[in-house]
Design a protein around this motif. Structure first.
Motif, PDB file in Angstrom:
ATOM      1  N   ALA A 103       0.846  -1.198   0.000  1.00  0.00           N
ATOM      2  CA  ALA A 103       0.000   0.000   0.000  1.00  0.00           C
ATOM      3  C   ALA A 103       0.882   1.249   0.000  1.00  0.00           C
ATOM      4  N   PRO A 104       0.397   2.330  -0.568  1.00  0.00           N
ATOM      5  CA  PRO A 104       1.183   3.572  -0.534  1.00  0.00           C
ATOM      6  C   PRO A 104       1.143   4.183   0.865  1.00  0.00           C
ATOM      7  N   GLY A 151      -1.923   3.537   6.332  1.00  0.00           N
ATOM      8  CA  GLY A 151      -3.360   3.699   6.472  1.00  0.00           C
ATOM      9  C   GLY A 151      -4.150   2.433   6.216  1.00  0.00           C
ATOM     10  N   TYR A 152      -3.450   1.341   5.872  1.00  0.00           N
ATOM     11  CA  TYR A 152      -4.182   0.109   5.570  1.00  0.00           C
ATOM     12  C   TYR A 152      -4.257  -0.801   6.802  1.00  0.00           C
ATOM     13  N   HIS A 153      -3.093  -1.175   7.341  1.00  0.00           N
ATOM     14  CA  HIS A 153      -3.100  -2.093   8.485  1.00  0.00           C
ATOM     15  C   HIS A 153      -2.287  -1.600   9.672  1.00  0.00           C
ATOM     16  N   GLY A 154      -1.899  -0.317   9.641  1.00  0.00           N
ATOM     17  CA  GLY A 154      -1.302   0.248  10.834  1.00  0.00           C
ATOM     18  C   GLY A 154       0.170  -0.012  11.049  1.00  0.00           C
ATOM     19  N   SER A 203       1.840   7.031   1.680  1.00  0.00           N
ATOM     20  CA  SER A 203       1.375   8.427   1.647  1.00  0.00           C
ATOM     21  C   SER A 203      -0.120   8.546   1.913  1.00  0.00           C
ATOM     22  N   LEU A 204      -0.858   7.427   1.861  1.00  0.00           N
ATOM     23  CA  LEU A 204      -2.274   7.471   2.240  1.00  0.00           C
ATOM     24  C   LEU A 204      -2.444   7.323   3.753  1.00  0.00           C
TER      25      LEU A 204
END
Lengths: 344, 344, 344
Positions: free
Chosen positions: B52-53, B67-70, B55-56
């Motif tokens: 995942a990026p 921002g996906y799984h911490g 930057s999100l």
């Protein structure tokens, strides 16, 4: 990339009520429509005359009429008629087995003679007065397996959906994954925790207190090719959790039908079937809107993840315990694809 | 195409004040953010967990959180922590040397151990009460060297910027180019000419007559990898031109930091540092707006030029005397790239 | 894909009245402009100095001036002048034979010395007080030959244009195709039928009854490289049809100049020349608007057909009797291309 001798959801039933629908499924451009007596049909979206897309045409007396020169196509892919022409020698186009079930049109994109409607999974909530269903469709520019990963690991709720269904207790509670044949189940049971906003609202909707500790569960069930049904719910703490009597809990099934469009894009049919206040249509609409918003939060993440993976196709990713559900589901998919190839 | 063992401007300092910024520099997707105590940091924009990026995500206590799984990423590219995981064996991602200076974040996209902050060029106008600065950023779909060509030959002002800073005398006055090591200087001195609209306004802003003949100068200074600083100004004619006492002239530095994004696109940081009326913020805003408009006039020309050059990659272009500044700057760039390759 | 030693319509004459026009014709980026005394000229859209597109420049005293550094280009592709430069050694760019005729600019994209203005086909309606003309331009993302197919088989009117010029009698009446050298003619004559909406309006415009049976004709004439002129009209039934005296009929020529842009896109110049009420400008505008709407209905079909054909380049299409006009026209095109290749 994806099994083809299997049933995928192609569209919701009402998408073809007015006119034919062109949609690419598993890299094949297909037109879906209602033939004789409203029966669903699907053929290649390619007129054998000059290659025009049949989905720009219309249906007349159960036949799909090409909008360019009026060729009438039958649901078996054979041309029925064309003004001023003998059509006996026209080459057939491909037709696809389709079934209408549970409010969806299901399509079998592979070998026709292997298509068995009995293989469409049973949905207990459909046409059942104890249940209510609402859902929607998102087009996502990412490999469909990234959505399976996403749904088979709800850890991400803490981060992506922090204001609705996420809560730190998800991260703190280990999940457990089991594989039963082609079915993969990842479950997490949380005890004596506060309910997050979505579930507080659900408790209130059923007339239950929303400010007391609850037990919460998430049971994600993957079946091939790409269906993920998630049992979710909360019960007032101390009444047995998942097994609590109905009056102490609110629960639903999150329904996810994930259909590959191309190798890097998908049609994502999402919805929720709930077993409380089934007659409350306003609640159905409200939950649908809320769920649509929650699920849309995942889209940018998945599309940007896809871009990163496309840029670095050989980079190894981690397979952590929280990823086990996705990893095992992908193994099932690979096995199914290998079996298809071995058989043909 | 571009040197990498060098400092480029990655963003203005305030672009990362609120949240992480994903930006591609020299074909590398990088996330810039403020780590502990606001110190700038930069790592690959690729979470080692599932791609995942980053930057999100967001910054929490100086750590970049996916921002996906911490997953918590450190500014050295090593995972610091992840809920429920042991992260010791996680593969590191690449980190990049960064420095905050002059209101910008500078990044070194090449070999980390060669990064020396002392190599960032000195900007005399920064934090200097005698100067005022204003600027902006344009994304341009063209090879960054086309912008260097553009800036090292201000002849184009006559045509592209006819209504603001262009005037026929530019074409009529030869320019002179000198090369001092890695520095290329192209200068043009015009005597006893009318001031064009931009400089008339500047004269008025300083309380000087705008309807008298002026001497005008343009001194374009290229330094690697791609900085172009241009001394520009006018003095009332007959007081010594460039060397006139301060009360007879108005002058500025045009600041151009040009950062390759890909082989055919760039981030163009432009601005103007002026040494008159430094406290007049309305004037700063007005000049910034005017300069932004002038510089935007170049963008379509460069992007369309890039399209032409991409269509005819082997077509030889002319190298005229007016192009010497750009031609010599490109030679310096080639030398720097060759030296990098020889060293590694 | 397309002949090049031939005349194509490049633009309507008024498209270059104000400023130069950049347009790609047969895969070549060309700039069209008005040189000395308004005479049309065309050269490559590529400044020999630094590759800037000359179409971003302007015309000054008959010379095309590059908008970047002021190079002055002559209509023969040779640089005339440039501020501060000797231009004798500048490489020439390609120039193209052009002619202004019938309100259009015609260009010859192939070998210059073969260009003969006498080869431009004669248009009897131009500058003729008995005729009125109105037309427009569409950019279509499809192989130009798909438009020839479309126009040489008006069967599609029944389906694509059902509400304006389509009627079932078209399908029911066979068409006849003849080939005379390089000319292909497909004609259809329908007797004693109701007039469709477009022709009802035309009858009324001429003061003729619109509720009586008519004879209707369509005579599609293809000439290379890609012109399709269609004689269309209706006469009150029983007066001789196509050959009826003028007072019993309304008729027009549909004008189609189809210019390849790339292998899969075209500039489509469409229009109608009519021989009734030629002085009625409101009628001209009304017909133009109606025709523009009718023709726009074909665009999506052709662009989607192109996508299908690009996806299945090897799939054989049917060649029915109704397709004969297009099939024969394509054969002529192939013959012309082969002759060009044989000659060079």
């Amino acid at each position: 990339m994806f099994p083809v001798n299997t049933w995928y959801v192609a569209c919701s039933a009402d998408e073809i009520d007015e006119k034919p629908l062109g949609r690419t499924i598993c890299n094949q451009a297909i037109v879906f429509y209602r033939a004789h007596e409203g029966k669903v049909a699907a053929v290649e979206d390619f007129c054998p005359h000059r290659g025009a897309p049949l989905s720009l045409g219309y249906v007349c007396e159960g036949k799909l009429v090409c909008g360019y020169h009026g060729l009438e196509m039958g649901c078996d892919g054979k041309t029925v008629a064309m003004p001023g022409q003998r059509v006996g020698g026209f080459p057939a186009i491909r037709s696809f087995p389709v079934e209408e079930r549970y409010g969806f049109v299901w399509v079998w994109p592979g070998e026709k003679d292997k298509a068995d409607p009995a293989l469409i999974p049973h949905m207990e909530w459909h046409d059942n007065p104890e249940w209510a269903y609402g859902g929607g469709l998102y087009h996502v520019k990412a490999d469909y397996r990234l959505m399976i990963d996403n749904l088979m690991d709800l850890t991400h709720e803490t981060y992506v959906h922090a204001t609705s269904i996420g809560q730190p207790e998800i991260d703190e509670t280990p999940c457990k994954t089991t594989v039963n044949g082609d079915e993969v189940v990842t479950s997490r049971f949380m005890s004596d925790i506060p309910a997050p906003p979505f579930w507080k609202a659900a408790l209130r909707a059923k007339g239950l207190a929303d400010d007391v500790p609850v037990d919460r569960w998430q049971i994600c069930r993957f079946t091939p090719p790409s269906h993920v049904i998630i049992e979710v719910g909360v019960a007032h703490a101390g009444h047995g959790g998942y097994d609590a009597p109905a009056e102490h809990k609110v629960y639903s099934q999150v329904i996810d039908f994930i259909t590959p469009e191309t190798n890097t894009s998908m049609h994502y049919f999402w919805g929720m079937a709930r077993k409380f206040n089934p007659g409350d249509k306003a609640l159905t609409a409200q939950i649908r809107e809320g769920q649509g918003k929650i699920f849309s939060e995942d889209l940018e993440m998945l599309e940007r993840q896809q871009k990163n993976l496309s840029a670095f196709p050989d980079r190894a990713l981690l397979k952590l315990n929280i990823d086990t559900g996705g990893v095992q589901s992908r193994k099932v998919i690979e096995r199914v694809i290998a079996a298809e190839r071995g058989a043909s």
